[in-house]
Design a protein around this motif. Sequence first.
Motif, PDB file in Angstrom:
ATOM      1  N   ASN A 100      -9.716  -6.180   3.026  1.00 31.37           N
ATOM      2  CA  ASN A 100      -9.859  -7.109   1.308  1.00 31.37           C
ATOM      3  C   ASN A 100      -9.391  -6.047   0.363  1.00 31.37           C
ATOM      4  O   ASN A 100      -8.574  -6.934  -0.922  1.00 31.37           O
ATOM      5  N   TYR A 101      -8.734  -5.265   0.583  1.00 31.71           N
ATOM      6  CA  TYR A 101      -7.488  -4.541  -0.602  1.00 31.71           C
ATOM      7  C   TYR A 101      -6.264  -5.163   0.033  1.00 31.71           C
ATOM      8  O   TYR A 101      -4.831  -5.490  -1.412  1.00 31.71           O
ATOM      9  N   VAL A 107     -11.885  -0.604  -7.412  1.00 25.65           N
ATOM     10  CA  VAL A 107     -10.536  -1.646  -7.420  1.00 25.65           C
ATOM     11  C   VAL A 107     -10.892  -2.610  -7.724  1.00 25.65           C
ATOM     12  O   VAL A 107      -9.814  -3.438  -8.094  1.00 25.65           O
ATOM     13  N   ASP A 108     -11.071  -3.420  -6.832  1.00 29.16           N
ATOM     14  CA  ASP A 108     -11.757  -4.881  -7.642  1.00 29.16           C
ATOM     15  C   ASP A 108     -11.979  -5.538  -8.395  1.00 29.16           C
ATOM     16  O   ASP A 108     -11.218  -6.912  -9.081  1.00 29.16           O
ATOM     17  N   LEU A 157     -12.822   3.086   3.900  1.00 28.67           N
ATOM     18  CA  LEU A 157     -11.285   2.464   3.803  1.00 28.67           C
ATOM     19  C   LEU A 157     -10.474   1.860   4.274  1.00 28.67           C
ATOM     20  O   LEU A 157     -10.099   0.304   4.524  1.00 28.67           O
ATOM     21  N   LEU A 193       0.514  -1.049   0.029  1.00 30.50           N
ATOM     22  CA  LEU A 193      -0.018   0.021  -0.095  1.00 30.50           C
ATOM     23  C   LEU A 193       0.978   1.300   0.107  1.00 30.50           C
ATOM     24  O   LEU A 193       1.263   1.490   0.909  1.00 30.50           O
ATOM     25  N   ARG A 214     -12.679  -1.968   4.934  1.00 31.65           N
ATOM     26  CA  ARG A 214     -12.363  -2.736   3.963  1.00 31.65           C
ATOM     27  C   ARG A 214     -11.251  -2.862   4.027  1.00 31.65           C
ATOM     28  O   ARG A 214     -10.434  -4.007   2.941  1.00 31.65           O
ATOM     29  N   ARG A 215     -10.293  -2.972   4.885  1.00 34.88           N
ATOM     30  CA  ARG A 215      -9.075  -2.813   5.185  1.00 34.88           C
ATOM     31  C   ARG A 215      -8.225  -4.722   3.994  1.00 34.88           C
ATOM     32  O   ARG A 215      -7.635  -4.412   3.535  1.00 34.88           O
ATOM     33  N   LEU A 240      -1.178  -0.705  -4.446  1.00 33.36           N
ATOM     34  CA  LEU A 240      -1.666  -0.903  -4.532  1.00 33.36           C
ATOM     35  C   LEU A 240      -1.137   0.755  -4.611  1.00 33.36           C
ATOM     36  O   LEU A 240       0.107   1.348  -3.386  1.00 33.36           O
ATOM     37  N   LEU A 257      -6.295  -8.089  -2.286  1.00 35.42           N
ATOM     38  CA  LEU A 257      -6.175  -8.656  -3.658  1.00 35.42           C
ATOM     39  C   LEU A 257      -4.295  -8.630  -4.139  1.00 35.42           C
ATOM     40  O   LEU A 257      -4.292  -9.135  -5.153  1.00 35.42           O
ATOM     41  N   TYR A 305     -14.078   0.491  -2.996  1.00 30.93           N
ATOM     42  CA  TYR A 305     -13.121  -0.594  -3.234  1.00 30.93           C
ATOM     43  C   TYR A 305     -13.450  -1.421  -4.227  1.00 30.93           C
ATOM     44  O   TYR A 305     -12.825  -2.119  -5.120  1.00 30.93           O
TER      45      TYR A 305
END
Length: 172
Positions: A116-117, A73-74, A110, A32, A113-114, A124, A120, A70
């Motif tokens: 979830n990022y 981005v997903d 944000l 990140l 959903r941390r 990012l 990925l 998210y």
Amino acid sequence: MTKQMSVGDGPVDHADFDRLVQALEWTDGFGLFFVECDTAAERQIVERLKVSTGRPVVEIDLPADQGDPYPTVDRAAAGSPPDAVLVIHGLTALLSSAPPEQARTTTGWLNWRRPNYGQLGRPLVFFASPGSVTTIARGAPDFIDWNSGVYHLAGPTPRSVPEIPALLRDDN
């Protein structure tokens, strides 16, 4: 004295740019990163990233009316190579748009959903205007804790810190 390279009408800190490129090349899986620069310089910096890294670079534009970044981005991650760097534009608009509740909503998403990022599994790079990372840190402290680096790249205009939305200031 720091070496400078030109991007558009202004200089970019060559050392910070080189550190960003090296970090992206060395990142295996999730990372990140935040790049603070003037919005006008973002696309030119990304073009330099595309020729400087040995990885595909996929650009993502966040819709200005979307509280949760998210899903956008997903979708982009699903359609990109597994070793791609995902470069995200538009976070500043979500943090500084009126009404000020938008910033709180965005930073809340944000933070929530941390994980979830992280799933990925790729780097990012969020582009943000100078001062926006402070807004993210105040509104999404868990999310910002996962950052792998913040890079300050100058742009065509002198850097200034924008007003932090009233809902995220300490004095409220």
